[in-house]
Design a protein around this motif. Sequence first.
Motif, PDB file in Angstrom:
ATOM      1  N   THR A  81      18.110  60.773  21.854  1.00  0.00           N
ATOM      2  CA  THR A  81      17.296  61.323  22.925  1.00  0.00           C
ATOM      3  C   THR A  81      17.837  62.692  23.338  1.00  0.00           C
ATOM      4  N   ASP A  82      17.061  63.424  24.096  1.00  0.00           N
ATOM      5  CA  ASP A  82      17.537  64.719  24.575  1.00  0.00           C
ATOM      6  C   ASP A  82      18.828  64.559  25.371  1.00  0.00           C
ATOM      7  N   ALA A  83      18.896  63.516  26.180  1.00  0.00           N
ATOM      8  CA  ALA A  83      20.110  63.268  26.967  1.00  0.00           C
ATOM      9  C   ALA A  83      21.303  63.005  26.056  1.00  0.00           C
ATOM     10  N   ASN A  84      21.086  62.265  24.965  1.00  0.00           N
ATOM     11  CA  ASN A  84      22.157  62.003  24.007  1.00  0.00           C
ATOM     12  C   ASN A  84      22.615  63.282  23.308  1.00  0.00           C
ATOM     13  N   VAL A  85      21.656  64.115  22.959  1.00  0.00           N
ATOM     14  CA  VAL A  85      21.975  65.388  22.308  1.00  0.00           C
ATOM     15  C   VAL A  85      22.860  66.237  23.221  1.00  0.00           C
ATOM     16  N   LEU A  86      22.490  66.332  24.495  1.00  0.00           N
ATOM     17  CA  LEU A  86      23.272  67.109  25.449  1.00  0.00           C
ATOM     18  C   LEU A  86      24.693  66.559  25.583  1.00  0.00           C
ATOM     19  N   ALA A  87      24.790  65.262  25.773  1.00  0.00           N
ATOM     20  CA  ALA A  87      26.100  64.639  25.990  1.00  0.00           C
ATOM     21  C   ALA A  87      26.992  64.759  24.753  1.00  0.00           C
ATOM     22  N   MET A  88      26.418  64.517  23.586  1.00  0.00           N
ATOM     23  CA  MET A  88      27.185  64.567  22.340  1.00  0.00           C
ATOM     24  C   MET A  88      27.675  65.987  22.053  1.00  0.00           C
ATOM     25  N   LYS A  91      30.424  67.181  24.468  1.00  0.00           N
ATOM     26  CA  LYS A  91      31.708  66.513  24.240  1.00  0.00           C
ATOM     27  C   LYS A  91      32.345  66.926  22.915  1.00  0.00           C
ATOM     28  N   GLN A  92      31.555  66.934  21.841  1.00  0.00           N
ATOM     29  CA  GLN A  92      32.100  67.143  20.509  1.00  0.00           C
ATOM     30  C   GLN A  92      32.255  68.615  20.123  1.00  0.00           C
ATOM     31  N   ALA A  93      31.382  69.470  20.655  1.00  0.00           N
ATOM     32  CA  ALA A  93      31.404  70.893  20.267  1.00  0.00           C
ATOM     33  C   ALA A  93      31.050  71.753  21.477  1.00  0.00           C
ATOM     34  N   PRO A  94      31.941  71.792  22.464  1.00  0.00           N
ATOM     35  CA  PRO A  94      31.615  72.488  23.713  1.00  0.00           C
ATOM     36  C   PRO A  94      31.287  73.970  23.534  1.00  0.00           C
ATOM     37  N   ALA A  95      31.936  74.643  22.585  1.00  0.00           N
ATOM     38  CA  ALA A  95      31.648  76.069  22.382  1.00  0.00           C
ATOM     39  C   ALA A  95      30.229  76.266  21.853  1.00  0.00           C
ATOM     40  N   ILE A  96      29.844  75.406  20.902  1.00  0.00           N
ATOM     41  CA  ILE A  96      28.482  75.484  20.363  1.00  0.00           C
ATOM     42  C   ILE A  96      27.474  75.117  21.445  1.00  0.00           C
ATOM     43  N   PHE A  97      27.799  74.110  22.227  1.00  0.00           N
ATOM     44  CA  PHE A  97      26.901  73.687  23.297  1.00  0.00           C
ATOM     45  C   PHE A  97      26.666  74.821  24.285  1.00  0.00           C
ATOM     46  N   LEU A 410      24.761  76.987  40.096  1.00  0.00           N
ATOM     47  CA  LEU A 410      24.878  76.277  38.828  1.00  0.00           C
ATOM     48  C   LEU A 410      26.296  76.457  38.295  1.00  0.00           C
ATOM     49  N   HIS A 411      26.947  75.358  37.934  1.00  0.00           N
ATOM     50  CA  HIS A 411      28.258  75.384  37.299  1.00  0.00           C
ATOM     51  C   HIS A 411      28.076  75.104  35.805  1.00  0.00           C
ATOM     52  N   VAL A 412      28.991  75.587  35.011  1.00  0.00           N
ATOM     53  CA  VAL A 412      28.887  75.374  33.566  1.00  0.00           C
ATOM     54  C   VAL A 412      28.802  73.890  33.240  1.00  0.00           C
ATOM     55  N   LYS A 413      29.500  73.059  34.007  1.00  0.00           N
ATOM     56  CA  LYS A 413      29.470  71.615  33.747  1.00  0.00           C
ATOM     57  C   LYS A 413      28.086  71.005  33.999  1.00  0.00           C
ATOM     58  N   ASP A 414      27.237  71.693  34.767  1.00  0.00           N
ATOM     59  CA  ASP A 414      25.895  71.179  35.055  1.00  0.00           C
ATOM     60  C   ASP A 414      24.960  71.282  33.856  1.00  0.00           C
ATOM     61  N   LEU A 415      25.348  72.073  32.851  1.00  0.00           N
ATOM     62  CA  LEU A 415      24.441  72.350  31.743  1.00  0.00           C
ATOM     63  C   LEU A 415      24.138  71.119  30.897  1.00  0.00           C
ATOM     64  N   CYS A 416      25.014  70.104  30.944  1.00  0.00           N
ATOM     65  CA  CYS A 416      24.748  68.892  30.161  1.00  0.00           C
ATOM     66  C   CYS A 416      24.015  67.831  30.987  1.00  0.00           C
ATOM     67  N   ASP A 417      23.578  68.183  32.172  1.00  0.00           N
ATOM     68  CA  ASP A 417      22.834  67.269  33.036  1.00  0.00           C
ATOM     69  C   ASP A 417      21.397  67.153  32.514  1.00  0.00           C
ATOM     70  N   PRO A 418      20.962  65.983  32.062  1.00  0.00           N
ATOM     71  CA  PRO A 418      19.592  65.838  31.548  1.00  0.00           C
ATOM     72  C   PRO A 418      18.531  66.234  32.576  1.00  0.00           C
ATOM     73  N   GLN A 419      18.850  66.069  33.859  1.00  0.00           N
ATOM     74  CA  GLN A 419      17.889  66.435  34.889  1.00  0.00           C
ATOM     75  C   GLN A 419      17.647  67.940  34.911  1.00  0.00           C
ATOM     76  N   LEU A 420      18.685  68.729  34.615  1.00  0.00           N
ATOM     77  CA  LEU A 420      18.523  70.179  34.564  1.00  0.00           C
ATOM     78  C   LEU A 420      17.556  70.571  33.449  1.00  0.00           C
ATOM     79  N   LEU A 421      17.649  69.900  32.314  1.00  0.00           N
ATOM     80  CA  LEU A 421      16.730  70.166  31.213  1.00  0.00           C
ATOM     81  C   LEU A 421      15.296  69.865  31.619  1.00  0.00           C
ATOM     82  N   ILE A 422      15.110  68.748  32.295  1.00  0.00           N
ATOM     83  CA  ILE A 422      13.764  68.386  32.769  1.00  0.00           C
ATOM     84  C   ILE A 422      13.251  69.432  33.750  1.00  0.00           C
ATOM     85  N   GLU A 423      14.108  69.840  34.678  1.00  0.00           N
ATOM     86  CA  GLU A 423      13.719  70.855  35.657  1.00  0.00           C
ATOM     87  C   GLU A 423      13.333  72.164  34.957  1.00  0.00           C
TER      88      GLU A 423
END
Length: 445
Positions: A81-88, A91-97, A410-423
Amino acid sequence: MKQFEANFDGLVGPTHNYAGLSYGNVASLNNASASSSPKQAAKQGLKKMKALADLGMVQGVLAPQERPDIASLRRLGFSGTDANVLAMAAKQAPAIFQACCSASSMWTANAATVSPSADTSDGKIHFTPANLTNKYHRSLEPQVTGKILQATFANKEYFAHHAHLPDNEHFGDEGAANHTRLCSDYGKTGLEMFVYGRHAFDTSKPAPKKFPARQTLEASQAVARLHGLKDDNVVYVQQNPDLIDQGVFHNDVIAVGNQNVLFYHEQAFYQSSQAIAEIKQKFVGDDLHLICVKTEEVSVQDAIKSYLFNTQIITLANGDMAIIAPTDCKENSAVSTYLTNLVAQNTPIKHVYYHDVKESMRNGGGPACLRLRVAMTNKEHAAVNQSTLINDNQFERLNTWVDNHYRDTLHVKDLCDPQLLIESRTALDELTQLLSLGSVYPFQQ
């Protein structure tokens, strides 16, 4: 046929953030991971757009990119899911994210290179999106940029659109940030000045040693060919490699032109005297104004910090020119003194207007980074998507849209929040309707 110059500014997106992604851009690196204010950034940009419209300029707006860029993350193997993509990815590739969350599309000086109909062989305005290959986070932009430009300038009778250059460092193209047009009048054939950082196919030529040269000569030549420009109306100038190594990552950080004025720092160009001689030779008309800022007047570092040359120079209705400068120029004593003295001299520049665009400045871009310049005739103006032009009503609609959809902080850590993507997607979907763009984003397909 009478022509004038319109400015199309990039609208800051709802996920505006500071990730410090741009190696070679001092301001970007210095503010990495700081908290940002998407709402304030968007409103600062809109306020500048409205101010130029109130000065009598034709002012347009270009939509931002979708960020986080889920489609690019999926291409790199993140799934679910989009939420899984964000979280993965986070976590796994923060620079790419973080690269896939970049706010950089706000700087539409990098969106494309534009040649007006007065210069081109077919008499159309030509657009070539920049490929921005030097930075991964910016290389994600050209496809959607092309769609936004095609939706904004859709009439094929007046506008010609090209695909971006090959996605390879040999053809690294950074768009209008390395392109200036000089002319005695917007409606007359101009001299298109392409500024490059290195030769891609001849490594024996001078090049910077510390920071990358993002624009190649070969890319500039390719764009000129695509746009049908004549050799007599083009000049290729190499940027000073030493200045690139000091943090002058684009030409528009150290030089800017408008009509018959070239405003530049004395260290801007490699073999400067030869470059200026060719400009003088090829410029059509006898009213060229070369305003050279000496190092003892403004140092290179003061120019970079204040973005003195990343100001806009515009021509007002009465023929006077004005500089649109960030308030950072006013706050720098050397730069402020220089600008005060400049408007008192015998040049076309008679006014300086200061605007607060600090949210953009902290991420590495000033007023000139925020806009794409398009010289056009009245008929071409009428052929533009009118919903993308700023007037009182559209200014109010866009401000209301920002108020309804943007976060204050907005903090950098907020970028993986699925709600932000929806917004963000909700906001962009509504924006495409406000600007009559159609479906330009991958999530709308």
